[in-house]
Motif scaffolding. Sequence first.
Motif, short mmCIF file in Angstrom:
data_model
loop_
_atom_site.label_atom_id
_atom_site.label_comp_id
_atom_site.label_asym_id
_atom_site.label_seq_id
_atom_site.Cartn_x
_atom_site.Cartn_y
_atom_site.Cartn_z
N PRO A 78 0.99 -1.29 0.15
CA PRO A 78 0.10 0.02 0.11
C PRO A 78 0.62 1.33 0.00
CG PRO A 78 -0.97 -1.66 1.47
CD PRO A 78 0.41 -2.04 1.04
N ARG A 79 2.11 1.22 0.37
CA ARG A 79 2.76 2.51 0.65
C ARG A 79 3.51 2.89 -0.81
NH1 ARG A 79 6.01 -1.66 2.88
NH2 ARG A 79 8.01 -2.01 1.98
N TRP A 80 3.44 1.92 -1.54
CA TRP A 80 3.83 2.11 -2.92
C TRP A 80 3.10 3.17 -3.59
CZ3 TRP A 80 5.34 -3.31 -5.47
CH2 TRP A 80 6.42 -3.79 -4.67
N LEU A 81 1.56 3.25 -3.45
CA LEU A 81 0.61 3.78 -4.11
C LEU A 81 0.74 5.31 -4.09
CD1 LEU A 81 -2.29 1.55 -3.17
CD2 LEU A 81 -0.71 1.35 -5.10
N SER A 82 1.45 5.77 -3.02
CA SER A 82 1.41 7.54 -3.11
C SER A 82 2.81 8.07 -3.51
CB SER A 82 1.19 7.82 -1.65
OG SER A 82 2.38 7.24 -0.95
N ARG A 83 3.59 6.93 -3.94
CA ARG A 83 4.69 7.35 -4.75
C ARG A 83 4.84 7.40 -6.17
NH1 ARG A 83 8.60 2.68 -1.55
NH2 ARG A 83 10.04 3.46 -2.99
N TYR A 84 6.02 8.04 -6.57
CA TYR A 84 6.13 8.09 -8.26
C TYR A 84 6.74 6.90 -8.44
CZ TYR A 84 4.30 12.85 -8.01
OH TYR A 84 3.40 13.89 -7.74
N PRO A 85 6.44 6.64 -9.71
CA PRO A 85 6.97 5.27 -10.34
C PRO A 85 8.57 5.28 -10.41
CG PRO A 85 6.05 6.42 -12.15
CD PRO A 85 5.61 7.24 -10.80
N GLN A 86 9.27 6.34 -10.64
CA GLN A 86 10.76 6.48 -10.48
C GLN A 86 11.26 6.11 -9.17
OE1 GLN A 86 8.89 8.75 -11.79
NE2 GLN A 86 9.38 10.74 -11.06
N SER A 87 10.51 6.30 -7.93
CA SER A 87 11.31 5.76 -6.73
C SER A 87 10.81 4.30 -6.61
CB SER A 87 10.19 6.61 -5.74
OG SER A 87 8.90 6.05 -5.61
N LEU A 88 10.22 3.57 -7.43
CA LEU A 88 10.22 2.14 -7.32
C LEU A 88 11.33 1.54 -8.00
CD1 LEU A 88 7.14 2.77 -6.00
CD2 LEU A 88 6.54 0.90 -7.40
N SER A 89 11.41 0.22 -7.64
CA SER A 89 12.75 -0.70 -8.52
C SER A 89 11.77 -1.15 -9.55
CB SER A 89 13.08 -1.64 -7.59
OG SER A 89 12.22 -2.62 -7.55
N GLY A 90 12.62 -1.50 -10.67
CA GLY A 90 12.09 -2.05 -11.83
C GLY A 90 11.13 -3.17 -11.51
N GLY A 91 11.60 -4.07 -10.63
CA GLY A 91 10.76 -5.19 -10.11
C GLY A 91 9.42 -5.02 -9.28
N GLU A 92 9.55 -3.90 -8.60
CA GLU A 92 8.49 -3.41 -8.11
C GLU A 92 7.36 -2.66 -9.17
OE1 GLU A 92 10.65 -2.25 -3.71
OE2 GLU A 92 10.20 -0.73 -5.37
N LEU A 93 7.72 -2.19 -9.94
CA LEU A 93 7.13 -1.51 -10.87
C LEU A 93 6.39 -2.48 -11.99
CD1 LEU A 93 5.72 1.36 -11.92
CD2 LEU A 93 8.02 1.60 -13.36
N GLN A 94 7.26 -3.37 -12.09
CA GLN A 94 6.75 -4.59 -13.11
C GLN A 94 5.48 -5.08 -12.29
OE1 GLN A 94 6.28 -5.35 -16.11
NE2 GLN A 94 8.13 -6.32 -16.70
N ARG A 95 5.45 -5.37 -11.11
CA ARG A 95 4.31 -6.15 -10.64
C ARG A 95 3.14 -5.03 -10.75
NH1 ARG A 95 6.79 -8.04 -4.63
NH2 ARG A 95 8.84 -7.14 -5.31
N VAL A 96 3.25 -3.80 -10.41
CA VAL A 96 2.16 -2.92 -10.58
C VAL A 96 1.63 -3.16 -12.16
CG1 VAL A 96 1.43 -0.47 -10.78
CG2 VAL A 96 3.11 -1.21 -8.89
N CYS A 97 2.53 -3.11 -13.15
CA CYS A 97 2.14 -2.98 -14.48
C CYS A 97 1.40 -4.23 -14.82
CB CYS A 97 3.25 -2.89 -15.31
SG CYS A 97 3.94 -1.09 -14.96
N VAL A 98 1.85 -5.32 -14.46
CA VAL A 98 1.27 -6.75 -14.70
C VAL A 98 -0.06 -6.63 -14.23
CG1 VAL A 98 1.05 -9.15 -14.12
CG2 VAL A 98 3.47 -8.23 -14.97
N LEU A 99 -0.53 -6.34 -13.04
CA LEU A 99 -1.67 -6.48 -12.24
C LEU A 99 -2.60 -5.26 -12.99
CD1 LEU A 99 -3.88 -7.44 -10.18
CD2 LEU A 99 -2.70 -5.76 -8.74
N ARG A 100 -1.95 -3.92 -13.45
CA ARG A 100 -2.68 -3.14 -14.19
C ARG A 100 -3.31 -3.74 -15.58
NH1 ARG A 100 0.12 1.83 -17.13
NH2 ARG A 100 1.19 0.23 -18.04
N ALA A 101 -2.59 -4.52 -16.04
CA ALA A 101 -3.11 -5.06 -17.41
C ALA A 101 -3.92 -6.11 -17.35
CB ALA A 101 -1.89 -5.59 -17.96
N LEU A 102 -4.33 -6.52 -16.00
CA LEU A 102 -5.47 -7.54 -15.99
C LEU A 102 -6.93 -7.00 -15.74
CD1 LEU A 102 -3.40 -10.00 -13.57
CD2 LEU A 102 -3.89 -10.32 -16.08
#
Length: 204
Positions: A113-137
Amino acid sequence: MLEAHQLSFQFLSGVPLLSGISLTLRAGQWVGLSGDSGAGKSTLGKLLAGYLTPQAGEITLAGMALPGSGIQPVQWLPQSPELSVNPRWRVGRILREAWTPSEAQCQAFGIHPRWLSRYPQSLSGGELQRVCVLRALAPGVRFLIADEISTMLDPITQVELWQALQQEAENRQLGVLVISHDSALLKRLCPQQFHLSSGQLKPW
């Protein structure tokens, strides 16, 4: 059913990259795609998702052309997730761009949940990938083109991501094309595999 029939494609260089390729992906089916770098695996993935237009051949979903607008039923997931997000949006807005995943789905994909208030560049590539995979579903999505999506993840996170995706795909009977250089991964996930070489697709 997602079908590609006699696809051919080349860039401006004039050298054919794909020549007469046919492929069928059914609901609930997992198919693996391997090939050397530059063989055209990502290009084929983009063609199947409607990001590129073939010079010859056609792509159909349930016998009809891919829709030109709205949520696309075939989603291409690239290796580099930062290229597919708006850097000015917070992660929560990115995740909910097309739909709102449940808390259980976020937990299954390891999204904190703490990721949701952050900007994408503050996440690691792996963290952002998880977000993008779920977004695509999003509801209405029927097929996924997973293009090296776990390459930047550590082994434990790789397993967690694929397990979550397998469960979601099973629940919704999603068809998944897994593009990877990792032969062990393809063997584990995909009962059927193809190898792309010299513009041709061959069973592997």
